[in-house]
Design an enzyme around this catalytic site. Sequence first.
Site, PDB file in Angstrom:
ATOM      1  N   LYS A 219      -7.091 -14.193  -9.678  1.00 26.10           N
ATOM      2  CA  LYS A 219      -5.937 -14.953 -10.169  1.00 26.10           C
ATOM      3  C   LYS A 219      -4.762 -14.775  -9.217  1.00 26.10           C
ATOM      4  O   LYS A 219      -4.200 -13.692  -9.105  1.00 26.10           O
ATOM      5  CB  LYS A 219      -5.507 -14.461 -11.559  1.00 26.10           C
ATOM      6  CG  LYS A 219      -4.493 -15.431 -12.182  1.00 26.10           C
ATOM      7  CD  LYS A 219      -3.713 -14.826 -13.314  1.00 26.10           C
ATOM      8  CE  LYS A 219      -2.489 -14.084 -12.890  1.00 26.10           C
ATOM      9  NZ  LYS A 219      -1.485 -14.882 -12.177  1.00 26.10           N
TER      10      LYS A 219
ATOM     11  N   GLU B  85      13.214  -0.678  -7.141  1.00 18.98           N
ATOM     12  CA  GLU B  85      12.725  -1.623  -6.134  1.00 18.98           C
ATOM     13  C   GLU B  85      13.479  -2.953  -6.281  1.00 18.98           C
ATOM     14  O   GLU B  85      13.406  -3.600  -7.321  1.00 18.98           O
ATOM     15  CB  GLU B  85      11.228  -1.850  -6.326  1.00 18.98           C
ATOM     16  CG  GLU B  85      10.609  -2.663  -5.216  1.00 18.98           C
ATOM     17  CD  GLU B  85       9.137  -2.955  -5.451  1.00 18.98           C
ATOM     18  OE1 GLU B  85       8.763  -3.247  -6.599  1.00 18.98           O
ATOM     19  OE2 GLU B  85       8.378  -2.905  -4.469  1.00 18.98           O
TER      20      GLU B  85
ATOM     21  N   GLU C 206      -2.254  -1.345  -6.587  1.00 23.71           N
ATOM     22  CA  GLU C 206      -1.333  -1.348  -5.445  1.00 23.71           C
ATOM     23  C   GLU C 206       0.008  -1.804  -6.000  1.00 23.71           C
ATOM     24  O   GLU C 206       0.198  -2.994  -6.245  1.00 23.71           O
ATOM     25  CB  GLU C 206      -1.815  -2.318  -4.367  1.00 23.71           C
ATOM     26  CG  GLU C 206      -3.218  -2.049  -3.832  1.00 23.71           C
ATOM     27  CD  GLU C 206      -3.309  -0.795  -3.006  1.00 23.71           C
ATOM     28  OE1 GLU C 206      -2.253  -0.269  -2.595  1.00 23.71           O
ATOM     29  OE2 GLU C 206      -4.429  -0.319  -2.789  1.00 23.71           O
TER      30      GLU C 206
ATOM     31  N   CYS D 227       6.088  -4.701  -0.502  1.00 24.11           N
ATOM     32  CA  CYS D 227       6.019  -3.413  -1.210  1.00 24.11           C
ATOM     33  C   CYS D 227       6.349  -2.275  -0.253  1.00 24.11           C
ATOM     34  O   CYS D 227       6.865  -1.250  -0.657  1.00 24.11           O
ATOM     35  CB  CYS D 227       4.627  -3.245  -1.791  1.00 24.11           C
ATOM     36  SG  CYS D 227       3.341  -3.528  -0.569  1.00 24.11           S
TER      37      CYS D 227
END
Length: 487
Positions: free
Chosen positions: A172, A381, A247, A281
């Site tokens: 997906k 983040e 991840e 990331c």
Amino acid sequence: MQTQLFINGRFVPALSGETLASINPHDNTEIAQVSMAGRADIDRAVDAAKAAFPKWSNMAAADRGRLLLKLADAIEANADELARLESLDTGHPIRDTRNLDVPRTAATFRYFGGMADKIEGSVIPVEAGFLNYMTREPLGVVGQVVPWNFPLMFTSWKMAPALAAGNCVVMKPAELTPLSSLAIAELMAEVGFPPGVVNVVPGLGYVAGQYIAEHPEISKVAFTGSTAVGRKIVQASSGNLKKVQLELGGKGANVVFSDANLDAVVQGSAFGIFHNQGQACIAASRLIVHESVADELLERFTSLARSIKIGDPLDPSTEMGPLTSQMHRDRVLSYVDVAREQGGCVLSGGKAPHGAALAKGFYVEPTIVSAKPTDRVAQEEVFGPFVTVSTFGSDEEGLAIANGTEYGLGAGLWTRDLQRAHLFARQLRSGMVWINCYKRVSPGSPFGGVGASGYGREMGFEVMHEYTQPKSVWVNVDADIPPYYPR
Ligand code: NAD
């Protein structure tokens, strides 16, 4: 351009007929309506993958590898179209999608094409009279859920090792950026992947993604995305105890010592945080500088940041494009206020750029803010062209700041002192460390994090452990050994 679900080797509409708009982040116009998979579509995809698995997993490994190699060639042959599609859908500058994303995608399929027939087992020395060997078997149907920041590249990172090992895939893509993975599916059909081996099902995260994580017939889910959704994936996967690979987010420390080559630091740090508009990331989102060189470095770094050419991603001279969605752009800009509220100073950027040409797009200037290491902007983040700057005195202090977040994905350090470089590399709590460089990746080099950045590794031989399970086989090779309980 393919806009429907790819199930069992064909492009088909969602059973519900529902679609979702894919938006061009440069001007907020619609690129296409894309079919949106619901639970029944995921079931169809899983059924197709299950049916394809026996033949695919028993095919000679070299033949599976050959298909991956053919796909890598097809990607290169279609490089311009793929780069353009990726730039349209994500906002990445075309010079990056053409020179980095597409070649890296081809390289990953090629690397794992070569890997397919090198996944070996072992013979274990056990007691006399017995042969014990271990084989590596594929898991079956694997679910893969990916984010929007590098959709094309992540299609290869996820699919290539899974397929090389003999698994079948239900993937997906993110709802914001489904187009390039559908284009890869089309190329897969063209080069001869059997129907059902790969299925691509764009859809909403909390519907299609959630169901992939829950699905009783899926043996493993590989997820790349936020830490918050990673936690949901773990919970949803508990029903059939599927294998999980995560991840997740990062808050990359980029530590500059007093003896660093500042020319290299300025260039490397700019690439580390501003490439892909900071939507990475492993972005170098925390610049941690020795106090003796902070002023000089900041002067040069802010001056480079101000000179970055922002513009239409399809213009080959553009160095920074828009963020991928309006909502995300607003979230990134909201962090400028958060920084100020906690006493931070905006040293550069901090707003949307001026100019009619960019007015409709989701642009943010390269932004540099000063922050205390404990400030929210230095802990959370932001995932944009937004870097915090903090200073340190002693090496111990620098290390404590670098290791002082919940994340542990990528970290960099800049020094000419060999001993200090290796000592720091060992002490950094991080899955990847770059010394006098930043954000290097290769299909052969393990990629992944620790702590809130997740677990498991992509790339290299490490990832084959993620997509295979060992089987230990014992053979009695000595007729004199009684096969029953001796009396
Ligand atoms: P996200 O977690 O919101 O979404 C990622 C994917 O998960 C999307 O496909 C989304 O549809 C799906 N999803 C959302 N809710 C779900 C649910 N409840 N169940 C199952 N799937 C669901 O992340 P994002 O905003 O798309 O991407 C940005 C994040 O990804 C950042 O945190 C970034 O650090 C992280 N990321 C990590 C890596 C890595 O390798 N560690 C690489 C790139 C991005």
